[in-house]
Design a protein around this motif. Structure first.
Motif, PDB file in Angstrom:
ATOM      1  N   VAL A 194       0.846  -1.193   0.000  1.00 55.11           N
ATOM      2  CA  VAL A 194       0.000   0.000   0.000  1.00 55.11           C
ATOM      3  C   VAL A 194       0.883   1.245   0.000  1.00 55.11           C
ATOM      4  CG1 VAL A 194      -1.801   1.267   1.244  1.00 55.11           C
ATOM      5  CG2 VAL A 194      -1.787  -1.233   1.273  1.00 55.11           C
ATOM      6  N   ALA A 195       0.517   2.226  -0.811  1.00 52.42           N
ATOM      7  CA  ALA A 195       1.281   3.475  -0.875  1.00 52.42           C
ATOM      8  C   ALA A 195       1.126   4.259   0.422  1.00 52.42           C
ATOM      9  CB  ALA A 195       0.801   4.315  -2.054  1.00 52.42           C
ATOM     10  N   SER A 196       2.094   5.138   0.703  1.00 51.09           N
ATOM     11  CA  SER A 196       2.012   5.964   1.915  1.00 51.09           C
ATOM     12  C   SER A 196       0.818   6.904   1.844  1.00 51.09           C
ATOM     13  CB  SER A 196       3.275   6.815   2.065  1.00 51.09           C
ATOM     14  OG  SER A 196       4.427   6.039   1.970  1.00 51.09           O
ATOM     15  N   ARG A 197       0.670   7.556   0.710  1.00 53.00           N
ATOM     16  CA  ARG A 197      -0.488   8.430   0.490  1.00 53.00           C
ATOM     17  C   ARG A 197      -1.065   8.012  -0.836  1.00 53.00           C
ATOM     18  NH1 ARG A 197       1.800  13.668  -0.441  1.00 53.00           N
ATOM     19  NH2 ARG A 197       3.752  12.551  -0.677  1.00 53.00           N
ATOM     20  N   GLY A 198      -1.881   6.991  -0.823  1.00 54.34           N
ATOM     21  CA  GLY A 198      -2.424   6.499  -2.079  1.00 54.34           C
ATOM     22  C   GLY A 198      -3.099   5.165  -1.883  1.00 54.34           C
ATOM     23  N   ALA A 199      -3.117   4.397  -2.955  1.00 51.11           N
ATOM     24  CA  ALA A 199      -3.930   3.193  -2.985  1.00 51.11           C
ATOM     25  C   ALA A 199      -3.092   1.934  -2.800  1.00 51.11           C
ATOM     26  CB  ALA A 199      -4.670   3.116  -4.321  1.00 51.11           C
ATOM     27  N   ASP A 216      -9.976   3.437 -11.995  1.00 52.81           N
ATOM     28  CA  ASP A 216      -9.848   2.094 -11.430  1.00 52.81           C
ATOM     29  C   ASP A 216     -10.554   1.988 -10.077  1.00 52.81           C
ATOM     30  OD1 ASP A 216      -8.205   3.582  -9.829  1.00 52.81           O
ATOM     31  OD2 ASP A 216      -6.419   2.343 -10.095  1.00 52.81           O
ATOM     32  N   ARG A 218     -10.134   3.497  -7.293  1.00 51.93           N
ATOM     33  CA  ARG A 218      -9.298   3.500  -6.097  1.00 51.93           C
ATOM     34  C   ARG A 218      -9.104   4.909  -5.545  1.00 51.93           C
ATOM     35  NH1 ARG A 218      -5.199  -1.472  -6.235  1.00 51.93           N
ATOM     36  NH2 ARG A 218      -6.464  -2.842  -7.514  1.00 51.93           N
ATOM     37  N   ALA A 219      -9.871   5.875  -6.062  1.00 53.37           N
ATOM     38  CA  ALA A 219      -9.700   7.264  -5.616  1.00 53.37           C
ATOM     39  C   ALA A 219      -9.946   7.410  -4.119  1.00 53.37           C
ATOM     40  CB  ALA A 219     -10.634   8.188  -6.396  1.00 53.37           C
ATOM     41  N   ASP A 220     -10.813   6.541  -3.563  1.00 53.37           N
ATOM     42  CA  ASP A 220     -11.145   6.673  -2.147  1.00 53.37           C
ATOM     43  C   ASP A 220     -10.186   5.911  -1.235  1.00 53.37           C
ATOM     44  OD1 ASP A 220     -13.233   8.342  -2.750  1.00 53.37           O
ATOM     45  OD2 ASP A 220     -14.719   6.725  -2.853  1.00 53.37           O
ATOM     46  N   HIS A 221      -9.194   5.261  -1.828  1.00 48.23           N
ATOM     47  CA  HIS A 221      -8.166   4.636  -0.989  1.00 48.23           C
ATOM     48  C   HIS A 221      -7.311   5.722  -0.335  1.00 48.23           C
ATOM     49  CE1 HIS A 221      -7.860   0.385  -2.995  1.00 48.23           C
ATOM     50  NE2 HIS A 221      -9.093   0.836  -3.045  1.00 48.23           N
ATOM     51  N   GLY A 222      -6.686   5.367   0.777  1.00 48.53           N
ATOM     52  CA  GLY A 222      -5.660   6.239   1.347  1.00 48.53           C
ATOM     53  C   GLY A 222      -6.216   7.399   2.143  1.00 48.53           C
ATOM     54  N   PRO A 223      -5.324   8.156   2.762  1.00 47.27           N
ATOM     55  CA  PRO A 223      -5.740   9.253   3.640  1.00 47.27           C
ATOM     56  C   PRO A 223      -6.055  10.533   2.860  1.00 47.27           C
ATOM     57  CG  PRO A 223      -3.354   9.120   3.610  1.00 47.27           C
ATOM     58  CD  PRO A 223      -3.864   8.017   2.700  1.00 47.27           C
ATOM     59  N   THR A 224      -6.624  11.506   3.570  1.00 50.97           N
ATOM     60  CA  THR A 224      -6.821  12.826   2.976  1.00 50.97           C
ATOM     61  C   THR A 224      -5.467  13.477   2.715  1.00 50.97           C
ATOM     62  OG1 THR A 224      -8.895  13.073   4.193  1.00 50.97           O
ATOM     63  CG2 THR A 224      -7.935  15.070   3.293  1.00 50.97           C
TER      64      THR A 224
END
Lengths: 322, 441
Positions: A194-199, A216, A218-224
């Motif tokens: 998993v990316a640090s800030r991403g999907a 894809d 995955r826009a809602d993956h990860g933190p703000t």
């Protein structure tokens, strides 16, 4: 291309070295097979339809080619040229200009280590050297198992998280030689990364498809935001600092702010709203907010929704009265 | 007197799922758009002019004035293009903004496009930031669904199409005319000006190009008024802005403050340089802005303050390097960047940056020869100001300023490798205990 230069060198008697050792054209001599189908051509036409002039679609179309072919292939060049009604030479000229377009096949994952000055100095050089040793590849080369293409990249706009590594153009922040090795090992073994800030990491080809404009989901993956992006916000909260309220800035009488304030309360969800109040009153607002949760407190001390709503009203009032 | 830090653009970056339309609306999002649509386009231009907003992408040109250059009688359509190609080394403010609150930008795009009477707007975002692209694409889709974009925006009769366009890796496309060529599906090479894009830009039509932060500031100006915005900042540098602190500092990150704050203030707030180290040199706004030294840390970080110091505010990318850092090494790396990113159009830039790298490489290796520094300065003199665009000027600014402030280190390159003079491992910042989120599961 380098072959041509070598040829010249033989006859001129001078040793000639190209400035552009990593350059070269599209590989028209290599593998001519293609995975492009009519579906992909239809997608190319869809991309072209987004723009007032179809040629604007060329960059996303080349991203699409890479998502299918794993590189900018000769067939991909021809397909873009056909769809846009321009020459293959024009498409090649564009494909060879941009760093993200690859003329050799890219591995399942693309790993980029930033070695522009700041990241390099803070440790990017060491991260890259460690990965090169660990994977047994040089720059812009792919591991034998086809899992990883490693490249040193230029500044990727995440300098506050240096040293930065990108996997399929997702942020991996504050990497160390050890954490970078751990990530590439997991990628090679097909484990979840998993990316640090991403999907959650998919593949380089899937990333290229998103860049072509096909989501894809995955826009809602990860933190703000990452923690470091919030540095100033955290300090502002600690001190109770905020942007001025519009009323104070315009020196508007409190009565004028009245209707705006009541509307703001209707819109808001009950949090303390110090942004409506003057700077001098802010300490009172702080006290009001004392029992609220941290996030409510934050919204109360920053010029959020209410400031916007009331501000629009107040400036409207101001224009009418002056 | 305004507060030291004034989060506006970054105010909701700490909120859960701030990138979603519903959450943006709940915090007052798109109310500024409704207000703007009640105004005449010219009034919106006037408001932004009155606010004193200046371009946040580096050049600092007044945004409202740029908008007013769009000719009224041109028969071609007008276009708005957002420059989201953030690539200037050190610059990292637009990416967190678009990742956290893409709707702030989208709302700014709609208001700005309305103001200049554009019916097409493009967000040109660099391709190497996948998650930012995802969030932007989703925000635009959400805005279409909600009727903020498309035909007859919120029943106003105004039509607008917005396209998120991913680039493909080229720093030069941050230069506005190169960006336009790239957006037309060509190699990204700058154009000769005039004509300026306001007259003949995208598809030879009137075009306004603004930085992400500039456009994202517009909703707050519409919502709170020009006077509110102008109440922050200094006399000629108005408003709040994002400062990006990076390098050997104790706490890197983004800080939103009124223009005119000093580096000393920012360092004092954030814990200064990393423990046991001192500031050696820094950039005020990316690698293209001449480097400064500790003697400059009390100067206001605004357009005038940095110009007076012989530098530029640029993108407010404050890269801070401590005493372990080799200036020769950092300069070489920056010039290698410019060499790689030179589009090749202009000979002085294309060839000159290559030669600078050759000389700097031997200086780094301690194998410089007599006259190298003079040769470098002579080269710089023949590169800067002699090319179509500012890339060449940026390429030499980091060199000449480094030699100006640290000439002795370049002289040491005649006999001592930089990595012996200042061992490179001392500059690394590997803190094994501080692990960011994400990683292997």
């Amino acid at each position: 291309m380098s072959g041509t230069n070598g040829h010249l060198a033989d006859h001129s008697g001078h040793h000639f070295t190209t400035h552009f050792v990593e350059s070269g054209g599209v590989d028209f001599d290599g593998d001519q097979t293609t995975a492009l189908t009519e579906t992909h051509l239809e997608e190319m036409r869809q991309i072209a339809a987004r723009y007032p002039q179809p040629r604007s679609a060329l960059l996303p179309m080349l991203h699409l080619v890479q998502s299918v072919e794993g590189r900018v292939s000769p067939a991909g060049i021809e397909a873009c040229a056909d769809v846009l009604g321009i020459s293959a030479a024009e498409v090649s000229g564009v494909a060879t200009f941009y760093t993200m377009y690859k003329r050799k096949p890219v591995g399942r994952h693309h790993v980029g280590v930033c070695t522009t000055a700041l990241c390099a100095i803070l440790g990017g050089d060491e991260v890259l050297a460690t990965l090169q040793r660990h994977l047994g590849v040089g720059n812009d080369e792919t591991t034998e198992d086809g899992a990883i293409t490693l490249e040193h990249i230029e500044c990727n706009a995440a300098c506050d998280y240096a040293p930065v590594m990108m996997v399929n153009w997702e942020f991996f922040d504050q990497v160390t030689p050890e954490s970078a090795v751990e990530v590439v090992d997991a990628l090679r073994e097909g484990r979840e990364v998993v990316a640090s800030r991403g999907a959650r990491i998919s593949s380089w080809r899937e990333a290229e498809r998103v860049l072509a404009g096909f989501p894809d989901n995955r826009a809602d993956h990860g933190p703000t935001a990452g923690e470091r992006s919030l540095l100033g916000l955290r300090i502002a909260r600690e001190h109770g600092w905020a942007a001025p309220s519009p009323q104070v800035a315009e020196e508007v009488e409190p009565e004028v702010a009245g209707p705006a304030a009541s509307e703001a309360e209707a819109v808001g969800d009950g949090q303390p709203d110090s942004s409506r109040r003057g700077a001098a009153e802010r300490s009172t607002a702080e006290a009001d907010a004392g029992t609220s949760t941290d996030s409510e407190h934050a919204r109360g001390t920053t010029p959020g929704p209410e400031a916007k709503t009331s501000g629009a009203q107040a400036s409207g009032e101001d224009q009418e009265t002056t | 007197m305004t507060d030291t830090l004034t989060p506006v653009l970054s105010a909701s970056w700490g909120d859960e799922r701030a990138w979603k339309l519903g959450n943006y609306e709940r915090t007052g999002g798109y109310t500024a758009l409704r207000s703007a649509l009640q105004m005449a386009p010219e009034e919106v231009v006037g408001l932004v002019k009155d606010s004193g907003l200046r371009g946040r992408g580096g050049a600092g040109f007044p945004t409202g004035m740029k908008w007013s250059f769009v000719p009224k009688d041109n028969p071609n359509p007008t276009y708005l293009v957002v420059n989201a190609d953030e690539s200037e080394p050190g610059t990292c403010k637009d990416m967190p903004l678009m990742m956290a609150t893409p709707h702030t930008l989208v709302e700014g795009v709609i208001i700005s496009a309305y103001a200049i009477k554009a019916s097409y707007a493009f967000i040109y975002v660099r391709g190497e930031v996948l998650h930012v692209v995802r969030r932007l694409q989703q925000a635009v889709r959400e805005a279409y669904s909600a009727g903020y974009i498309g035909s007859n925006v919120l029943g106003s009769g105004y039509d607008l199409e917005v396209v998120v366009h991913a680039g493909a890796g080229a720093y030069i496309c941050g230069e506005e005319t190169a960006l336009l060529d790239s957006l037309e599906g060509r190699r990204g090479q700058p154009r000769l000006r005039p004509p300026f894009p306001a007259v003949a830009g995208l598809y030879a039509s009137p075009t306004v190009i603004n930085n992400v932060e500039s456009i994202a500031s517009v909703p707050s100006i519409v919502a709170n008024g020009a006077d509110w915005f102008a109440s922050m900042g200094t006399e000629r540098s108005k408003g709040m802005t994002l400062y990006s602190l990076s390098g050997h500092v104790a706490n890197p990150g983004q800080l939103e403050a009124p223009l005119g704050i000093t580096l000393r203030q920012l360092l004092d707030l954030t814990g200064g340089m990393r423990a046991g180290h001192q500031l050696k040199f820094w950039t005020p706004g990316g690698s293209s802005t001449p480097i400064l030294t500790p003697e400059h840390i009390d100067l206001p970080l605004d357009y005038e303050g940095m110009a007076a110091a012989g530098s530029m505010l640029g993108t407010k990318a404050l890269q801070c390097f401590d005493e372990t850092t080799s200036v020769v090494r950092s300069t070489l790396r920056w010039v290698e960047f410019y060499k790689h990113e030179s589009c090749g159009k202009c000979t002085p830039c294309r060839e000159g940056s290559w030669w600078l790298v050759q000389i700097l490489m031997r200086l780094e290796a301690g194998q410089g020869v007599e006259g190298d520094i003079e040769k470098i300065l002579d080269l710089c003199d023949n590169i800067g100001g002699r090319s179509f665009c500012a890339l060449a000027d940026g390429a030499v600014a980091c060199v000449t300023s480094a030699i100006k402030h640290f000439r002795e280190e370049f002289e040491a390159g005649m006999h001592t490798p930089a990595w012996e003079l200042l061992p490179y491992e001392r500059s690394t910042v590997f803190i094994r205990s501080e692990q960011p989120a994400g990683g292997v599961r």
